[in-house]
Design a protein around this motif. Structure first.
Motif, PDB file in Angstrom:
ATOM      1  N   ALA A  83     -21.706  27.026  56.896  1.00  0.00           N
ATOM      2  CA  ALA A  83     -22.135  25.982  57.826  1.00  0.00           C
ATOM      3  C   ALA A  83     -22.350  24.650  57.132  1.00  0.00           C
ATOM      4  O   ALA A  83     -22.218  23.595  57.755  1.00  0.00           O
ATOM      5  N   ALA A  84     -22.689  24.681  55.842  1.00  0.00           N
ATOM      6  CA  ALA A  84     -22.992  23.426  55.129  1.00  0.00           C
ATOM      7  C   ALA A  84     -22.951  23.669  53.633  1.00  0.00           C
ATOM      8  O   ALA A  84     -23.114  24.796  53.155  1.00  0.00           O
ATOM      9  N   THR A  85     -22.733  22.589  52.903  1.00  0.00           N
ATOM     10  CA  THR A  85     -22.873  22.610  51.448  1.00  0.00           C
ATOM     11  C   THR A  85     -23.781  21.472  51.020  1.00  0.00           C
ATOM     12  O   THR A  85     -23.825  20.414  51.665  1.00  0.00           O
ATOM     13  N   ALA A  86     -24.502  21.706  49.952  1.00  0.00           N
ATOM     14  CA  ALA A  86     -25.304  20.667  49.294  1.00  0.00           C
ATOM     15  C   ALA A  86     -24.844  20.643  47.846  1.00  0.00           C
ATOM     16  O   ALA A  86     -25.002  21.628  47.127  1.00  0.00           O
ATOM     17  N   TRP A  87     -24.256  19.517  47.432  1.00  0.00           N
ATOM     18  CA  TRP A  87     -23.601  19.452  46.116  1.00  0.00           C
ATOM     19  C   TRP A  87     -24.003  18.140  45.463  1.00  0.00           C
ATOM     20  O   TRP A  87     -23.625  17.066  45.916  1.00  0.00           O
ATOM     21  N   ALA A  88     -24.787  18.241  44.411  1.00  0.00           N
ATOM     22  CA  ALA A  88     -25.194  17.076  43.622  1.00  0.00           C
ATOM     23  C   ALA A  88     -24.731  17.310  42.192  1.00  0.00           C
ATOM     24  O   ALA A  88     -25.476  17.830  41.355  1.00  0.00           O
ATOM     25  N   GLY A  89     -23.473  16.967  41.923  1.00  0.00           N
ATOM     26  CA  GLY A  89     -22.862  17.252  40.631  1.00  0.00           C
ATOM     27  C   GLY A  89     -23.301  16.266  39.567  1.00  0.00           C
ATOM     28  O   GLY A  89     -22.905  15.094  39.591  1.00  0.00           O
ATOM     29  N   CYS A  90     -24.116  16.715  38.637  1.00  0.00           N
ATOM     30  CA  CYS A  90     -24.651  15.854  37.582  1.00  0.00           C
ATOM     31  C   CYS A  90     -23.705  15.844  36.383  1.00  0.00           C
ATOM     32  O   CYS A  90     -23.364  16.908  35.853  1.00  0.00           O
ATOM     33  N   ASN A  91     -23.283  14.648  35.976  1.00  0.00           N
ATOM     34  CA  ASN A  91     -22.402  14.527  34.814  1.00  0.00           C
ATOM     35  C   ASN A  91     -23.270  14.537  33.556  1.00  0.00           C
ATOM     36  O   ASN A  91     -23.853  13.529  33.173  1.00  0.00           O
ATOM     37  N   ARG A  92     -23.320  15.688  32.914  1.00  0.00           N
ATOM     38  CA  ARG A  92     -24.180  15.859  31.739  1.00  0.00           C
ATOM     39  C   ARG A  92     -23.502  15.418  30.443  1.00  0.00           C
ATOM     40  O   ARG A  92     -24.135  15.411  29.393  1.00  0.00           O
ATOM     41  N   ALA A  93     -22.217  15.069  30.526  1.00  0.00           N
ATOM     42  CA  ALA A  93     -21.464  14.745  29.315  1.00  0.00           C
ATOM     43  C   ALA A  93     -21.514  13.269  28.959  1.00  0.00           C
ATOM     44  O   ALA A  93     -21.213  12.895  27.821  1.00  0.00           O
ATOM     45  N   VAL A  94     -21.867  12.404  29.905  1.00  0.00           N
ATOM     46  CA  VAL A  94     -21.840  10.956  29.691  1.00  0.00           C
ATOM     47  C   VAL A  94     -23.249  10.413  29.821  1.00  0.00           C
ATOM     48  O   VAL A  94     -23.961  10.739  30.774  1.00  0.00           O
ATOM     49  N   THR A  95     -23.652   9.578  28.874  1.00  0.00           N
ATOM     50  CA  THR A  95     -25.009   9.028  28.900  1.00  0.00           C
ATOM     51  C   THR A  95     -25.042   7.521  29.165  1.00  0.00           C
ATOM     52  O   THR A  95     -26.079   6.982  29.516  1.00  0.00           O
ATOM     53  N   GLU A  96     -23.894   6.838  29.013  1.00  0.00           N
ATOM     54  CA  GLU A  96     -23.830   5.399  29.271  1.00  0.00           C
ATOM     55  C   GLU A  96     -24.266   5.090  30.703  1.00  0.00           C
ATOM     56  O   GLU A  96     -24.963   4.111  30.973  1.00  0.00           O
ATOM     57  N   GLN A  97     -23.823   5.931  31.626  1.00  0.00           N
ATOM     58  CA  GLN A  97     -24.294   5.904  33.004  1.00  0.00           C
ATOM     59  C   GLN A  97     -24.428   7.351  33.429  1.00  0.00           C
ATOM     60  O   GLN A  97     -23.534   8.152  33.240  1.00  0.00           O
TER      61      GLN A  97
END
Length: 344
Positions: A83-97
């Motif tokens: 019925a739904a997805t909740a997806w907050a993909g955190c980019n853990r490889a980059v620290t500049e942003q």
């Protein structure tokens, strides 16, 4: 503009759990076929120009950089349908942003129940909690972004009510391949096949070419290898610009086949995912030649159209180049963002 207060991550997760007739769990790999089918239904309803694929979801899940156990949730109806997805993909490889992709969705027949509001609140809360727990000195700002078709009013309203603001518009552009112009000869530059042995060199040229562009952060070697090793990447369509006198890479067109889009539109097309020319070599027709050679390769492979996406405010004149080659706007996507500056 009214901003909805974002609860703690635990509070936001409790709000999801309180929604009627839904059970939530992180994406499991065994869930991905059903999730891909769910996204296809949502994207068809919303006329989204960019679509998820099962292969793309599997590549995300399998990547050593990804944490689907932490960054995703899928909500099931009592009958077992997504019925739904909740997806907050955190980019853990980059620290500049510190980038977070907000990729949740709600099945069309379950919209209007407050699910989307709870999904987005959890995504933002999760991003903030991750940033707070892992932030170190020298880390750049936290940038949370969601993308939606420009005419998808419900998502745009939801984004604005949660404090996200329009940052950019992107035009999806297409060109039929029946009359592709001839690829020109260039002075001291040859357009040649993709060469995996020069992948690292090409990576550096492409990243440098996009310095200063909106949203750009340099990719790690692992991120680059995932892109050029993906199911969608087509080495046989991709081309390099090599300076003959020095033997160095001075430009590239990295091309892809997003077959899930073909199934939706009925039009097989080659997609130019990255087009880059070294700043020192601009104004010499290299970008034009890279695109024309890409078109030629698409046509030889039986494609009917060449497509790409462009930042409407791109400062390099890319939009004018594409229009001069016959590309026309087919649709538009809006990028919404919420950026939290680093605290010093």
């Amino acid at each position: 503009m009214t901003h909805t207060t974002v609860p703690s991550e635990a509070g936001a997760r409790a709000d999801l759990a309180a929604l009627p007739d839904l059970s939530w769990r992180p994406f499991g790999r065994e869930d991905l076929p059903a999730i891909a089918e769910f996204y296809a239904g949502c994207e068809a309803h919303d006329r989204n120009p960019e679509r998820q694929s099962l292969a793309g979801l599997q590549e995300f899940w399998d990547s050593p950089r990804s944490r689907p156990d932490a960054d995703t949730l899928v909500g099931y109806d009592p009958d077992g349908r997504v019925a739904a997805t909740a997806w907050a993909g955190c980019n853990r490889a980059v620290t500049e942003q510190r980038g977070v992709y907000l990729g949740g969705a709600v099945r069309p027949d379950r919209r209007g129940e407050g699910i989307g509001r709870s999904v987005l609140r959890w995504e933002i809360a999760h991003a903030l909690a991750w940033d707070h727990a892992t932030r170190q000195e020298g880390h750049g700002p936290l940038a949370m972004r969601l993308y939606a078709p420009s005419d998808q009013a419900d998502v745009r309203d939801l984004a604005e009510r949660h404090g996200l603001a329009v940052e950019r518009y992107f035009f999806e552009m297409s060109r039929q391949l029946g009359d592709s112009p001839q690829v020109p000869d260039l002075d001291d530059v040859a357009i040649v096949d993709w060469d995996s042995a020069r992948s690292r060199e090409t990576h550096q040229v492409v990243d440098r070419a996009f310095h200063g562009h909106w949203g750009h952060v340099d990719r790690t070697d692992e991120m680059w290898d995932e892109a050029t090793g993906s199911e969608a990447f087509r080495a046989e369509w991709s081309v390099l610009a090599i300076e003959s006198s020095t033997g160095t890479v001075v430009g590239a067109a990295l091309n892809c086949a997003y077959e899930q889009d073909w199934r939706a539109t009925g039009i097989p097309e080659g997609y130019t995912d990255q087009l880059a020319v070294a700043q020192s070599h601009r104004g010499r027709g290299i970008a034009r030649a890279l695109l024309l050679e890409s078109m030629r390769r698409f046509a030889v492979s039986g494609m009917q159209a060449a497509t790409l996406s462009v930042d409407a405010a791109n400062p390099s004149g890319a939009l004018r180049l594409y229009e001069s080659l016959g590309y026309e706007q087919a649709s538009s996507t809006c990028a919404y963002g919420l950026v939290r500056q680093a605290q010093h």
